[in-house]
Design an enzyme around this catalytic site. Structure first.
Site, PDB file in Angstrom:
ATOM      1  N   ARG A  58      35.996  62.375  36.068  1.00  0.00           N
ATOM      2  CA  ARG A  58      36.377  61.956  34.712  1.00  0.00           C
ATOM      3  C   ARG A  58      37.774  61.346  34.712  1.00  0.00           C
ATOM      4  O   ARG A  58      38.046  60.383  34.016  1.00  0.00           O
ATOM      5  CB  ARG A  58      36.362  63.157  33.758  1.00  0.00           C
ATOM      6  CG  ARG A  58      34.973  63.694  33.507  1.00  0.00           C
ATOM      7  CD  ARG A  58      34.938  64.535  32.270  1.00  0.00           C
ATOM      8  NE  ARG A  58      35.168  63.725  31.075  1.00  0.00           N
ATOM      9  CZ  ARG A  58      35.283  64.241  29.856  1.00  0.00           C
ATOM     10  NH1 ARG A  58      35.219  65.540  29.678  1.00  0.00           N
ATOM     11  NH2 ARG A  58      35.473  63.460  28.831  1.00  0.00           N
ATOM     12  N   HIS A 108      42.327  70.253  23.209  1.00  0.00           N
ATOM     13  CA  HIS A 108      41.510  70.776  24.309  1.00  0.00           C
ATOM     14  C   HIS A 108      42.069  70.411  25.683  1.00  0.00           C
ATOM     15  O   HIS A 108      41.341  70.432  26.672  1.00  0.00           O
ATOM     16  CB  HIS A 108      40.067  70.267  24.171  1.00  0.00           C
ATOM     17  CG  HIS A 108      39.390  70.781  22.931  1.00  0.00           C
ATOM     18  ND1 HIS A 108      38.390  70.097  22.287  1.00  0.00           N
ATOM     19  CD2 HIS A 108      39.600  71.897  22.201  1.00  0.00           C
ATOM     20  CE1 HIS A 108      38.007  70.787  21.221  1.00  0.00           C
ATOM     21  NE2 HIS A 108      38.733  71.874  21.142  1.00  0.00           N
ATOM     22  N   CYS A 138      55.297  76.725  42.326  1.00  0.00           N
ATOM     23  CA  CYS A 138      55.147  77.920  43.185  1.00  0.00           C
ATOM     24  C   CYS A 138      54.380  77.625  44.479  1.00  0.00           C
ATOM     25  O   CYS A 138      54.149  78.524  45.278  1.00  0.00           O
ATOM     26  CB  CYS A 138      54.456  79.045  42.410  1.00  0.00           C
ATOM     27  SG  CYS A 138      52.684  78.781  42.162  1.00  0.00           S
ATOM     28  N   GLY A 174      35.894  60.204  14.066  1.00  0.00           N
ATOM     29  CA  GLY A 174      35.014  60.299  15.227  1.00  0.00           C
ATOM     30  C   GLY A 174      34.586  61.698  15.616  1.00  0.00           C
ATOM     31  O   GLY A 174      34.325  61.971  16.786  1.00  0.00           O
ATOM     32  N   SER A 176      32.357  65.304  13.786  1.00  0.00           N
ATOM     33  CA  SER A 176      31.795  65.875  12.576  1.00  0.00           C
ATOM     34  C   SER A 176      31.772  67.388  12.641  1.00  0.00           C
ATOM     35  O   SER A 176      30.849  68.058  12.208  1.00  0.00           O
ATOM     36  CB  SER A 176      30.414  65.295  12.274  1.00  0.00           C
ATOM     37  OG  SER A 176      29.630  65.318  13.436  1.00  0.00           O
TER      38      SER A 176
END
Ligand SMILES: [Zn+2]
Length: 232
Positions: A58, A108, A138, A174, A176
């Protein structure tokens, strides 16, 4: 300048015209995966590598995409009224940023960052595979996507609470309301604009203005509605 707050809340429909696909589409990459497999805590525990590969794909995919006219108009709006506009998005792509929007709150998470599971450090990687990285803080190898999965807390949802307290206008683009209750926002805020191509009366009835066209076609009218509200 007044202190009116306008919250803009966007979802997949904003980026659809940039060719960024979601699980609702039924072509290409997405047919090879199920949401349960690659977007849930359980799926991640069962097959960690499959999930990491999915987010790598993605991330690489959005490098090829471009912000569309709606992203650009929203960025202009946010930059014209930086004290008034709060830009929230459910999208994990970086189209709003690439359109020039400075303060985007990703509810998100973000594809272009990774997160260290050991110390929690979030760091920018752009479009690279997570395989290339160890934690810069780290040096742990336990690196994962910085995208919230089903079954995980979404820390940025604290901004929704602010919306409920502050917002005098809300613009929903965009989406609902399957994941975030945008119908509730519209009921609470009153001055509310919805832009979506799909009609869903149960959700849409609470909005004072509805624009059932693609986001790029609604962008100018949304700009004007917000401008008018802020200048009045
Ligand atoms: Zn770390």
């Amino acid at each position: 300048m007044n202190s009116k707050k306008v919250y803009i809340v966007s979802g997949a429909g904003l980026s659809a015209e940039s060719g960024i696909r979601t699980f609702r589409d039924t072509d290409g990459l997405w047919e090879e995966y199920s949401i349960e497999e690659v977007c849930s805590v359980g799926g991640f525990m069962r097959d960690r590598q499959k999930v990491l590969d999915f987010y790598d794909a993605r991330r690489a995919d959005i490098e090829q995409k471009e912000p569309n006219y709606a992203h650009k108009r929203l960025a202009e709006l946010a930059n014209t009224y930086p004290e008034n506009i709060v830009m929230l998005t459910q999208n994990v792509d970086d189209m709003l940023e690439r359109a020039g929007c400075k303060n985007v709150i990703h509810l998100h998470g973000t594809l272009t960052d990774l997160r260290c599971e050991n110390c929690g450090k979030v760091f920018h990687v752009g479009y690279e595979s997570q395989k290339e990285f160890i934690c810069p803080a780290c040096e742990s190898f336990d690196i994962r996507h910085n995208v919230v999965m089903f079954g995980e807390a979404a820390p940025a949802y604290a901004h929704l609470q602010k919306l409920y307290n502050d917002a005098e206008m809300v613009v929903v683009i965009g989406t609902s309301g399957q994941v975030i209750d945008t119908a509730y926002m519209a009921q609470l805020v009153g001055n509310s604009v919805l832009n979506n191509i799909d009609i869903d009366e149960n959700h849409d009835q609470y909005f004072s203005k509805k624009l059932y066209v693609p986001a790029t076609e609604a962008a100018d009218e949304i700009y004007e509605l917000v401008e008018k509200f802020l200048e009045s």
